[in-house]
Design a protein around this motif. Structure first.
Motif, PDB file in Angstrom:
ATOM      1  N   ASP A 163     -16.936 -10.164  -7.695  1.00  0.00           N
ATOM      2  CA  ASP A 163     -16.271 -10.354  -8.980  1.00  0.00           C
ATOM      3  C   ASP A 163     -15.244  -9.819  -9.581  1.00  0.00           C
ATOM      4  OD1 ASP A 163     -15.243 -12.319  -6.675  1.00  0.00           O
ATOM      5  OD2 ASP A 163     -16.274 -13.517  -7.619  1.00  0.00           O
ATOM      6  N   ALA A 164     -16.534 -10.084 -10.490  1.00  0.00           N
ATOM      7  CA  ALA A 164     -16.186  -9.136 -11.989  1.00  0.00           C
ATOM      8  C   ALA A 164     -15.516  -6.514 -12.256  1.00  0.00           C
ATOM      9  CB  ALA A 164     -17.112  -8.577 -12.712  1.00  0.00           C
ATOM     10  N   SER A 165     -16.265  -6.567 -10.899  1.00  0.00           N
ATOM     11  CA  SER A 165     -15.819  -5.651 -10.964  1.00  0.00           C
ATOM     12  C   SER A 165     -14.863  -5.168  -9.599  1.00  0.00           C
ATOM     13  CB  SER A 165     -17.284  -4.567 -10.025  1.00  0.00           C
ATOM     14  OG  SER A 165     -18.101  -5.300  -8.823  1.00  0.00           O
ATOM     15  N   ALA A 166     -14.655  -5.904  -9.431  1.00  0.00           N
ATOM     16  CA  ALA A 166     -13.279  -6.133  -8.782  1.00  0.00           C
ATOM     17  C   ALA A 166     -12.015  -5.432  -8.588  1.00  0.00           C
ATOM     18  CB  ALA A 166     -13.351  -7.068  -7.177  1.00  0.00           C
ATOM     19  N   GLN A 167     -11.380  -4.448  -7.772  1.00  0.00           N
ATOM     20  CA  GLN A 167     -10.072  -4.008  -7.931  1.00  0.00           C
ATOM     21  C   GLN A 167     -10.330  -3.318 -10.293  1.00  0.00           C
ATOM     22  OE1 GLN A 167      -8.204  -4.089  -5.939  1.00  0.00           O
ATOM     23  NE2 GLN A 167      -6.127  -3.517  -6.760  1.00  0.00           N
ATOM     24  N   ALA A 168     -10.842  -2.758 -10.144  1.00  0.00           N
ATOM     25  CA  ALA A 168     -11.350  -2.088 -10.977  1.00  0.00           C
ATOM     26  C   ALA A 168      -9.925  -1.069 -11.858  1.00  0.00           C
ATOM     27  CB  ALA A 168     -12.530  -1.418 -11.796  1.00  0.00           C
ATOM     28  N   ILE A 169      -9.557  -0.784 -11.079  1.00  0.00           N
ATOM     29  CA  ILE A 169      -7.696   0.665 -11.602  1.00  0.00           C
ATOM     30  C   ILE A 169      -7.024  -0.657 -11.508  1.00  0.00           C
ATOM     31  CG2 ILE A 169      -8.018   1.050  -9.085  1.00  0.00           C
ATOM     32  CD1 ILE A 169      -7.551   3.792 -10.249  1.00  0.00           C
ATOM     33  N   ASN A 170      -5.714  -0.473 -12.295  1.00  0.00           N
ATOM     34  CA  ASN A 170      -4.183  -0.621 -11.751  1.00  0.00           C
ATOM     35  C   ASN A 170      -3.709   0.065 -10.573  1.00  0.00           C
ATOM     36  OD1 ASN A 170      -1.893  -1.990 -12.275  1.00  0.00           O
ATOM     37  ND2 ASN A 170      -2.214  -2.476 -14.678  1.00  0.00           N
ATOM     38  N   LEU A 171      -3.241  -0.460  -9.818  1.00  0.00           N
ATOM     39  CA  LEU A 171      -2.476   0.143  -8.945  1.00  0.00           C
ATOM     40  C   LEU A 171      -0.872   0.041  -8.988  1.00  0.00           C
ATOM     41  CD1 LEU A 171      -4.085  -0.822  -6.441  1.00  0.00           C
ATOM     42  CD2 LEU A 171      -4.636   1.393  -6.785  1.00  0.00           C
ATOM     43  N   THR A 172      -0.281  -0.845 -10.453  1.00  0.00           N
ATOM     44  CA  THR A 172       1.185  -0.943 -10.355  1.00  0.00           C
ATOM     45  C   THR A 172       1.387   0.129 -10.684  1.00  0.00           C
ATOM     46  OG1 THR A 172       0.605  -3.155 -12.316  1.00  0.00           O
ATOM     47  CG2 THR A 172       2.198  -1.761 -12.569  1.00  0.00           C
ATOM     48  N   GLY A 173       2.685   0.153  -9.905  1.00  0.00           N
ATOM     49  CA  GLY A 173       3.544   1.794 -10.118  1.00  0.00           C
ATOM     50  C   GLY A 173       4.489   1.766  -9.649  1.00  0.00           C
ATOM     51  N   ILE A 174       5.394   2.883  -9.236  1.00  0.00           N
ATOM     52  CA  ILE A 174       6.299   3.184  -8.296  1.00  0.00           C
ATOM     53  C   ILE A 174       5.840   4.200  -7.092  1.00  0.00           C
ATOM     54  CG2 ILE A 174       9.041   3.798  -7.862  1.00  0.00           C
ATOM     55  CD1 ILE A 174       8.601   1.319  -8.908  1.00  0.00           C
ATOM     56  N   TYR A 175       5.829   4.000  -5.816  1.00  0.00           N
ATOM     57  CA  TYR A 175       5.026   4.813  -5.128  1.00  0.00           C
ATOM     58  C   TYR A 175       6.146   5.745  -4.047  1.00  0.00           C
ATOM     59  CZ  TYR A 175       0.629   2.783  -6.435  1.00  0.00           C
ATOM     60  OH  TYR A 175      -0.626   3.167  -7.343  1.00  0.00           O
ATOM     61  N   THR A 176       5.971   6.606  -3.232  1.00  0.00           N
ATOM     62  CA  THR A 176       6.712   6.946  -2.377  1.00  0.00           C
ATOM     63  C   THR A 176       6.729   7.555  -1.174  1.00  0.00           C
ATOM     64  OG1 THR A 176       7.848   8.576  -4.334  1.00  0.00           O
ATOM     65  CG2 THR A 176       8.082   9.526  -1.759  1.00  0.00           C
ATOM     66  N   CYS A 177       6.319   7.190  -0.230  1.00  0.00           N
ATOM     67  CA  CYS A 177       5.643   7.332   0.916  1.00  0.00           C
ATOM     68  C   CYS A 177       5.820   8.585   1.329  1.00  0.00           C
ATOM     69  CB  CYS A 177       6.567   5.754   2.534  1.00  0.00           C
ATOM     70  SG  CYS A 177       5.715   6.424   3.620  1.00  0.00           S
ATOM     71  N   VAL A 178       5.137   9.300   1.948  1.00  0.00           N
ATOM     72  CA  VAL A 178       4.695  10.996   2.583  1.00  0.00           C
ATOM     73  C   VAL A 178       4.376  10.936   3.859  1.00  0.00           C
ATOM     74  CG1 VAL A 178       4.446  11.547   0.323  1.00  0.00           C
ATOM     75  CG2 VAL A 178       2.231  11.349   2.172  1.00  0.00           C
ATOM     76  N   ASP A 179       4.043  10.005   4.806  1.00  0.00           N
ATOM     77  CA  ASP A 179       3.669   9.973   6.126  1.00  0.00           C
ATOM     78  C   ASP A 179       3.918   8.576   6.585  1.00  0.00           C
ATOM     79  OD1 ASP A 179       2.913  11.449   8.272  1.00  0.00           O
ATOM     80  OD2 ASP A 179       0.328  11.426   7.708  1.00  0.00           O
ATOM     81  N   LYS A 180       4.422   9.574   7.875  1.00  0.00           N
ATOM     82  CA  LYS A 180       4.365   7.654   9.182  1.00  0.00           C
ATOM     83  C   LYS A 180       5.200   6.418   7.860  1.00  0.00           C
ATOM     84  CE  LYS A 180       0.759   8.869  11.982  1.00  0.00           C
ATOM     85  NZ  LYS A 180      -0.731   8.731  12.456  1.00  0.00           N
ATOM     86  N   CYS A 181       5.988   7.454   7.247  1.00  0.00           N
ATOM     87  CA  CYS A 181       6.875   5.849   6.680  1.00  0.00           C
ATOM     88  C   CYS A 181       7.964   5.368   7.563  1.00  0.00           C
ATOM     89  CB  CYS A 181       7.869   7.061   6.056  1.00  0.00           C
ATOM     90  SG  CYS A 181       6.875   8.101   4.527  1.00  0.00           S
ATOM     91  N   ARG A 182       7.803   3.825   7.308  1.00  0.00           N
ATOM     92  CA  ARG A 182       8.765   3.002   7.880  1.00  0.00           C
ATOM     93  C   ARG A 182      10.347   2.290   7.641  1.00  0.00           C
ATOM     94  NH1 ARG A 182       3.893  -0.883   7.904  1.00  0.00           N
ATOM     95  NH2 ARG A 182       3.203   0.073   6.367  1.00  0.00           N
ATOM     96  N   GLY A 183      10.220   3.283   6.469  1.00  0.00           N
ATOM     97  CA  GLY A 183      11.621   3.458   5.390  1.00  0.00           C
ATOM     98  C   GLY A 183      12.261   4.358   4.295  1.00  0.00           C
TER      99      GLY A 183
END
Length: 110
Positions: free
Chosen positions: A18-38
């Motif tokens: 539990d202490a080591s889980a999700q060590a990176i912050n994924l907060t942000g805006i992402y652009t879909c580059v492959d197999k996009c649904r929208g």
């Protein structure tokens, strides 16, 4: 005494995980580059190990670290699928093949 040692060892392993889980912050805006649904920009907002996701199709969902690989995968509830993220958090690849990249400009609309 042996059972107590086993139980304490299992609890210690879970606590370390539990202490080591999700060590990176994924907060942000992402652009879909492959197999996009929208064609909307995708967005992730992270608070601890809980994530709120807005997909490129406009679907919102909650996500959290995958139980079996909490330091490299997330599970997205509404999509009922997992995704693996790069160690630097720049790229997310979903199990269905969709790929998001953080920091790219949005695609040009025609």
């Amino acid at each position: 005494m042996t059972r107590l040692t086993l139980v304490l060892g299992m609890l210690a392993a879970l606590a370390a995980n539990d202490a080591s889980a999700q060590a990176i912050n994924l907060t942000g805006i992402y652009t879909c580059v492959d197999k996009c649904r929208g064609d909307l920009p995708a967005q992730i907002t992270q608070n601890g190990d809980q994530l709120n996701i807005l997909t490129e199709a406009g679907t919102s969902s909650r996500a959290w670290p995958d139980w079996f690989s909490p330091t490299s995968r997330i599970w997205i509830d509404a999509l009922e699928e997992g995704a693996v993220y790069s160690p630097d958090g720049i790229r997310i690849q979903f199990d269905n093949g969709t790929i998001w990249v953080r920091g790219l400009p949005p695609p040009l609309r025609r």
